[in-house]
Design a protein around this motif. Structure first.
Motif, short mmCIF file in Angstrom:
data_model
loop_
_atom_site.label_atom_id
_atom_site.label_comp_id
_atom_site.label_asym_id
_atom_site.label_seq_id
_atom_site.Cartn_x
_atom_site.Cartn_y
_atom_site.Cartn_z
N ASP A 281 0.85 -1.20 0.00
CA ASP A 281 0.00 0.00 0.00
C ASP A 281 0.88 1.24 0.00
N VAL A 282 1.48 1.54 -1.14
CA VAL A 282 2.48 2.60 -1.21
C VAL A 282 1.90 3.98 -0.93
N LYS A 283 0.61 4.17 -1.17
CA LYS A 283 0.01 5.49 -0.97
C LYS A 283 -0.51 5.68 0.46
N ASN A 284 -0.72 4.60 1.18
CA ASN A 284 -1.25 4.70 2.54
C ASN A 284 -0.59 3.65 3.43
N PRO A 285 0.76 3.62 3.44
CA PRO A 285 1.48 2.51 4.08
C PRO A 285 1.30 2.42 5.59
N MET A 286 1.30 3.54 6.28
CA MET A 286 1.24 3.50 7.73
C MET A 286 -0.09 2.92 8.22
N VAL A 287 -1.19 3.30 7.55
CA VAL A 287 -2.50 2.83 7.98
C VAL A 287 -2.63 1.32 7.79
N SER A 288 -2.20 0.81 6.64
CA SER A 288 -2.32 -0.63 6.41
C SER A 288 -1.43 -1.44 7.34
N LYS A 289 -0.21 -0.95 7.57
CA LYS A 289 0.68 -1.64 8.50
C LYS A 289 0.09 -1.63 9.90
N LEU A 290 -0.37 -0.48 10.34
CA LEU A 290 -0.90 -0.36 11.69
C LEU A 290 -2.18 -1.18 11.86
#
Length: 443
Positions: free
Chosen positions: A253-262
């Motif tokens: 999720d290159v455009k929203n990486p922090m949210v998907s990881k979290l």
């Protein structure tokens, strides 16, 4: 008056007036009944005087069985059924009287109701059913149940037929109706249970309830379901595996990486169901008390539209926030209002689970090297939390509360084998307590 009686619909006993003015019935002569018996297929040839003929002589079935029965609401109802032969009428009348006396009575008109009509009435009665559950029942009914039983009278369906249907579902050869795909796959036990016990069985239980008694009993009630070759499809990840998938999600999720990881870390270390997490608002997190208030979930209405509803089992609950996630959660919340969703799509707004599963989850587990792990689903993160919590010493009641299970029994049925075997520990403590008592006794 007997509870069931037989009437001749072709012959009648006429009344004649005697010289004194009284009226008497004239019995049908035996010669007339014998003549008619000889010409039942061509009654117009029988020697039957007109005065002994009814208005329907020679038309339709000759014998009618009538009976009175007490309905579930206590009222009386007269019913009847016609037969071509006297023998059939007598047999039916005897069986009907026996059913009425023994409490096994079912109105034949009710037993003749088409299954589809009863199914529609049953579905319409499910006022308290959650939208997703209603859609599941409706889909199972349309795809599998109605193609098999839709036109059948409910009273004609036998337990042996339902057992045979289970084998058809298991082998993938059952009648079915799909909107898009055309090939049916063999069903697993869990899916068969939903179709046979929940959908089909729900209709038959509705029909056999004491309030209705349209049929005597539910033919699905005692049908045994097959056991899957592998019944346990749960996956419990390690801390390293959770971290691997979370990192892979950030890369995907290159455009929203922090949210998907979290989101992946959050699910694995809070135990929330995915749609409960996606329904959270920032105001549901209390960083002072380190608590999450779970009061809603993303569900669907009966038209399949996503809406917010109560959590599964309808109970709110409080879940602890892991300390190591605090910094990332606070960063996600920074500068936003309490009414904003905690996890949001790139341009704001709610994350849709089905879209996120396809776009992020599947590529992430592949990218982390776990694409071949059988049974690995988003829900596996919830199972993983349970394994972490039990490993940390969590007791049954506490885990039940955190997971939002309806009862401790559900928690034990799901995770009993994860609690460590403490037999030796218990035996050792009992031994020590006994020795302590024995030493005090000798003093």
């Amino acid at each position: 008056m007997s509870k069931a009686w037989i009437e001749d619909l072709w012959l009648t006993e006429p009344r004649e007036t005697l010289p004194d003015g009284s009226k008497v019935k004239i019995p049908v002569p035996s010669s007339v009944t014998k003549s008619l018996a000889a010409y039942m297929k061509t009654p117009e040839k029988a020697k039957v005087p007109g005065k002994f003929k009814t208005a329907r002589y020679g038309h339709g079935k000759r014998w009618r069985v009538s009976w009175w029965a007490t309905l579930p609401d206590g009222s009386k109802k007269r019913s009847s059924k016609a037969f071509s032969t006297r023998a059939d009428a007598e047999s039916f009348a005897a069986a009907m009287e026996d059913d009425i006396r023994s409490g096994r009575y079912v109105d034949p008109a009710d037993a003749d109701r088409p299954f589809q009509a009863v199914a529609l009435e049953w579905l319409a009665s499910k006022n308290n059913l959650r939208g997703r559950s209603y859609l599941r029942y409706e889909n199972d009914m349309t795809r599998y149940v109605l193609p098999k039983w839709g036109d059948r009278p409910i009273g004609s369906i036998q337990e042996s037929e339902v057992s045979g249907w289970v084998h058809e579902l298991q082998s993938g050869t059952a009648p079915h109706e799909f909107k898009r795909k055309t090939t049916m796959q063999p069903m697993k036990r869990r899916t068969i249970k939903g179709v046979v016990k929940d959908a089909f069985g729900g209709v038959m239980a509705y029909a056999s309830s004491p309030k209705r008694r349209w049929i005597l009993s539910n033919p699905a009630a005692d049908v045994e379901l097959p056991q899957d070759a592998e019944t346990d499809d749960r996956v419990f990840l390690s801390h390293q595996q959770v971290a691997d998938i979370a990192e892979a999600a950030a890369r995907v999720d290159v455009k929203n990486p922090m949210v998907s990881k979290l989101l992946i870390l959050f699910l694995a270390y809070t135990g929330l169901r995915a749609n409960e997490a996606l329904a959270l608002r920032i105001g549901d997190l209390d960083f002072t008390r380190m608590r999450i208030s779970v009061t809603k979930t993303i569900t669907a209405d009966r038209q399949g539209r996503e809406i917010e509803g109560k959590p599964k089992s309808g109970r709110n609950r409080i879940v602890p926030i892991p300390g190591f996630l605090t910094a990332d959660l606070e960063q996600v919340c920074d500068g936003r209002t309490d009414d904003d969703y905690l996890f949001t799509a790139l341009h704001g707004g709610m994350i849709h689970l089905n879209t996120w599963r396809t776009r992020v989850w599947y590529p992430a587990k592949e990218g982390a090297g776990y694409g071949d792990v059988k049974g690995l689903r988003i829900h596996s993160l919830r199972h993983t939390y349970a394994s972490f919590a039990i490993g940390a010493g969590c007791d049954v009641k506490t885990l039940q509360s955190i997971m939002g299970h309806a009862s401790a029994t559900e928690t034990l049925n799901t995770y009993a084998e994860l609690w460590p075997d403490r037999i030796d520990e218990v035996a050792a403590v009992m031994e020590a307590k006994y020795q302590q008592w024995e030493a005090q006794r000798r003093e």
